[in-house]
Design an enzyme around this catalytic site. Structure first.
Site: not given
Ligand SMILES: N[C@@H](CCC[C@H](N)C(=O)O)C(=O)O
Length: 275
Positions: A6, A39, A59, A68-69, A155, A186, A204-205, A214-217
């Protein structure tokens, strides 16, 4: 830089004060005509006393977002290798929350992502007191069942089998326009391997495609699966993504969620803004 593929363009904007417009970000994020990234991450000065830096996230389509994790690990590593800070625990302020990044042994970096939230303006659907955080929508004659959670960014988590076979871009694109996600979403497609390990792919959004991680995912998926008692809340969970793996720890409701992984510096560059 990248976190499991990412990838990011990271800029120390504390003194340069570059105005990154949507059109400039789109130009820079283009993988043939620009630098190319998922990003853009900016470090900026912050006046808040209990925070070290402002952490801004854009983004590739130019939209500024709340979390963004993978980027948080890369930003902290950037601050370290550029000697911007010597702190071992770095406190970052994003659009909607404060997060904390700490350096562990063997190059691992831990992010305290804050609390997962279930009732915020980016996922207003939950205000309709849906039991068990379970929704369904018909897409191309298929009933898609999903749950929602916010890590500062929205999410949607879909539990499925054989995730390699799913056309996640078609479903992800459809859900962006779905009325219950006013700010887009997302979309995580997650498969449980066992009580301590999952497989994950994320649409990803704002990138409008699958990213390699995707960390937050990863955090959103672990929260939903622990809430449904499909994963342990006592040990860290291994999250396998196309670009590599992360660990996520969450003890349950009213507890912070932690994500642990690597960060990689690829190269430094200079771009010249045409006046
Ligand atoms: N696409 C996400 C923002 C980025 C998330 C990132 N890749 C992660 O690692 O969390 C959004 O639009 O919320």
């Amino acid at each position: 830089m990248h976190g499991l593929g990412n990838d990011f363009m990271v800029v120390d904007n504390r003194f340069q004060n570059i105005l990154f417009t949507v059109s400039l970000i789109k130009k820079l994020s283009h993988r043939n005509l620009g630098v190319g990234f998922d990003q853009l991450l900016l470090v900026e000065k912050v006046t808040t006393c209990n925070v070290d830096f402002l952490y801004r996230i854009f983004n590739s389509n130019g939209s500024e977002v709340e979390q963004c994790g993978n980027g948080a690990r890369c930003l902290a590593y950037f601050l370290l290798i550029k000697n911007i800070t010597k702190k071992k625990i770095i406190r970052l302020k994003t659009l909607t929350r404060n997060i904390e990044v700490s350096f562990l042994k063997s190059n691992l970096i831990q992010v305290n992502m804050g609390f997962p939230l279930f009732n915020t303006e980016d996922i207003p659907c939950l205000k309709k007191n849906v039991v068990e955080n379970c929704y369904s929508v018909i897409f191309e004659n298929t009933n898609i069942i999903f749950s929602v959670v916010s890590l500062g960014n929205p999410h949607c988590v879909i539990i499925c089998k054989n995730i390699e076979k799913i056309d996640i871009v078609r479903i992800g694109n459809f859900l962006q326009t779905y009325s219950i996600f006013p700010k887009g979403v997302n979309v995580s497609f997650v498969e449980v391997i066992n009580f301590y390990e999952i497989k994950l792919r994320v649409y990803e959004r704002g990138v409008n495609k699958e990213t390699r991680a995707c960390g937050s995912g990863a955090c959103a998926s672990v929260v939903i699966l622990i809430s449904k008692r499909l994963l342990s809340n006592e040990k860290k969970i291994k999250v396998n993504l196309p670009g590599g793996f992360l660990y996520v720890k969450w003890k349950g409701k009213n507890n912070y969620i932690y994500m642990i992984g690597l960060a990689t510096h690829v190269y430094d560059g200079i771009f010249f803004l045409k006046k």
